[in-house]
Design a protein around this motif. Structure first.
Motif, PDB file in Angstrom:
ATOM      1  N   VAL A  48       0.710  -1.679  -0.290  1.00 17.09           N
ATOM      2  CA  VAL A  48      -0.482   0.288   0.151  1.00 17.09           C
ATOM      3  C   VAL A  48       0.590   1.229   0.139  1.00 17.09           C
ATOM      4  O   VAL A  48       1.035   2.062  -0.514  1.00 17.09           O
ATOM      5  CB  VAL A  48      -0.999   0.136   1.455  1.00 17.09           C
ATOM      6  N   GLU A  49       1.538   0.881   0.816  1.00 21.42           N
ATOM      7  CA  GLU A  49       2.524   2.497   1.366  1.00 21.42           C
ATOM      8  C   GLU A  49       3.682   2.437  -0.310  1.00 21.42           C
ATOM      9  O   GLU A  49       4.224   3.999  -0.895  1.00 21.42           O
ATOM     10  CB  GLU A  49       3.998   2.272   2.043  1.00 21.42           C
ATOM     11  N   PRO A  87       0.042   2.833  -3.896  1.00 27.17           N
ATOM     12  CA  PRO A  87      -1.617   3.245  -3.019  1.00 27.17           C
ATOM     13  C   PRO A  87      -2.303   3.666  -4.209  1.00 27.17           C
ATOM     14  O   PRO A  87      -3.893   3.686  -3.229  1.00 27.17           O
ATOM     15  CB  PRO A  87      -0.756   4.142  -2.442  1.00 27.17           C
ATOM     16  N   ASN A  88      -1.672   3.877  -5.280  1.00 28.23           N
ATOM     17  CA  ASN A  88      -3.024   3.843  -6.085  1.00 28.23           C
ATOM     18  C   ASN A  88      -3.101   2.136  -6.131  1.00 28.23           C
ATOM     19  O   ASN A  88      -4.247   2.494  -7.407  1.00 28.23           O
ATOM     20  CB  ASN A  88      -2.654   4.273  -7.658  1.00 28.23           C
ATOM     21  N   CYS A  89      -2.698   1.272  -6.160  1.00 32.79           N
ATOM     22  CA  CYS A  89      -3.478  -0.166  -6.637  1.00 32.79           C
ATOM     23  C   CYS A  89      -3.792  -0.630  -5.227  1.00 32.79           C
ATOM     24  O   CYS A  89      -4.709  -1.549  -5.312  1.00 32.79           O
ATOM     25  CB  CYS A  89      -1.913  -0.655  -7.106  1.00 32.79           C
ATOM     26  N   THR A 109      -5.025  -1.057  -1.283  1.00 29.30           N
ATOM     27  CA  THR A 109      -5.250   0.116  -0.471  1.00 29.30           C
ATOM     28  C   THR A 109      -5.945  -1.012   0.938  1.00 29.30           C
ATOM     29  O   THR A 109      -6.063  -2.267   1.019  1.00 29.30           O
ATOM     30  CB  THR A 109      -7.100   0.904  -0.847  1.00 29.30           C
ATOM     31  N   GLU A 125      -8.202  -0.184   3.343  1.00 32.76           N
ATOM     32  CA  GLU A 125      -9.213   0.511   3.421  1.00 32.76           C
ATOM     33  C   GLU A 125     -10.277   0.281   2.578  1.00 32.76           C
ATOM     34  O   GLU A 125      -9.741   0.862   1.560  1.00 32.76           O
ATOM     35  CB  GLU A 125      -9.777   1.372   4.827  1.00 32.76           C
ATOM     36  N   ALA A 183     -10.968  -2.124  -2.636  1.00 32.68           N
ATOM     37  CA  ALA A 183      -9.684  -2.958  -3.193  1.00 32.68           C
ATOM     38  C   ALA A 183     -10.707  -2.546  -4.607  1.00 32.68           C
ATOM     39  O   ALA A 183     -11.219  -2.634  -5.369  1.00 32.68           O
ATOM     40  CB  ALA A 183      -9.910  -4.232  -3.299  1.00 32.68           C
ATOM     41  N   LYS A 184      -9.614  -2.590  -4.928  1.00 38.42           N
ATOM     42  CA  LYS A 184      -9.185  -2.917  -6.348  1.00 38.42           C
ATOM     43  C   LYS A 184      -9.001  -3.998  -7.123  1.00 38.42           C
ATOM     44  O   LYS A 184      -8.166  -4.418  -6.919  1.00 38.42           O
ATOM     45  CB  LYS A 184      -8.548  -1.241  -7.250  1.00 38.42           C
ATOM     46  N   TYR A 231      -4.478 -10.735   0.292  1.00 37.75           N
ATOM     47  CA  TYR A 231      -5.048  -9.916  -0.474  1.00 37.75           C
ATOM     48  C   TYR A 231      -6.411 -10.350  -1.036  1.00 37.75           C
ATOM     49  O   TYR A 231      -7.675  -9.843  -1.400  1.00 37.75           O
ATOM     50  CB  TYR A 231      -4.412  -8.871  -0.668  1.00 37.75           C
ATOM     51  N   TYR A 254     -11.553  -8.227  -1.709  1.00 35.48           N
ATOM     52  CA  TYR A 254     -11.819  -8.014  -2.541  1.00 35.48           C
ATOM     53  C   TYR A 254     -12.666  -8.604  -3.852  1.00 35.48           C
ATOM     54  O   TYR A 254     -12.778  -8.392  -4.908  1.00 35.48           O
ATOM     55  CB  TYR A 254      -9.915  -8.844  -3.268  1.00 35.48           C
ATOM     56  N   GLY A 305      -1.982   2.232 -10.271  1.00 36.23           N
ATOM     57  CA  GLY A 305      -3.716   2.507 -11.422  1.00 36.23           C
ATOM     58  C   GLY A 305      -3.938   2.835 -12.385  1.00 36.23           C
ATOM     59  O   GLY A 305      -5.536   2.756 -12.384  1.00 36.23           O
TER      60      GLY A 305
END
Length: 178
Positions: free
Chosen positions: A18-19, A22-24, A26, A28, A31-32, A64, A70, A85
């Motif tokens: 996530v760090e 971040p565009n991919c 998450t 919370e 989810a993408k 995940y 997800y 993203g």
């Protein structure tokens, strides 16, 4: 990718992803849907990083992508995303149906585990035998039985006195006799 400092647990690895992306990824919210082959993309992008092992990354990605959050995101016609993203392939009907089946099975397993946990967490409740005023019995309050004395018996309720002097009205099915 070998190092003395490596992330070892899936939650830590996902937080790291996530760090980094971040565009991919998450933690919370919605989810993408991830691009197919994202594992290789991560390895390529983080080839210099020594905090991830391939095996642990694979396990974390599996956790995940099998999460309910997800699986809910897999809808036919929605775009998958790459590490930045950006939109990638569209999700087809077959992929959506597969995700829905996985979700259904996961929920069923969770329901069975919860049922088993509840079953194992409570002491067996014995049917009360001829109770009378003055008897000492145990009453099931929450998860712990409590020793009480019967002070009054009515049709569907039994009034008991807890050692502290407090009086409770309980149903017969909550009474555990010796």
């Amino acid at each position: 990718m070998e190092s003395q400092f490596q992330l070892t647990n899936s939650k830590e690895i996902i937080a790291y992803l996530v760090e980094q992306f971040p565009n991919c990824f998450t933690l919370e919210g919605e989810a993408k849907p991830l691009k197919i082959g994202i594992f290789q993309d991560i390895l390529s992008r983080l080839s210099e990083s020594e905090v991830l092992s391939k095996t642990k990354l694979r396990v974390a990605l599996r956790a995940y992508t099998m999460s309910w959050r997800y699986l809910y995101s897999i809808k036919a016609g929605a775009n998958r995303v790459d590490l930045d993203g950006n939109p990638d392939d569209l999700i087809n009907e077959e992929q959506e149906q597969y995700a829905q089946q996985q979700l259904k099975e996961s929920k069923q397993k969770a329901k069975e585990r919860a049922k088993e946990k509840r079953k194992n967490s409570r002491p067996p409740v014995k049917k009360p035998k001829a109770l009378k005023v003055g008897d000492f019995v145990k009453v099931l309050l929450g998860n712990k039985p409590l020793r009480v004395q019967i002070i009054n018996i009515e049709k569907e309720h039994i009034k008991v006195n807890v050692g502290s002097g407090m009086e409770l009205t309980v149903k017969p099915e909550h009474i555990i006799t010796k």
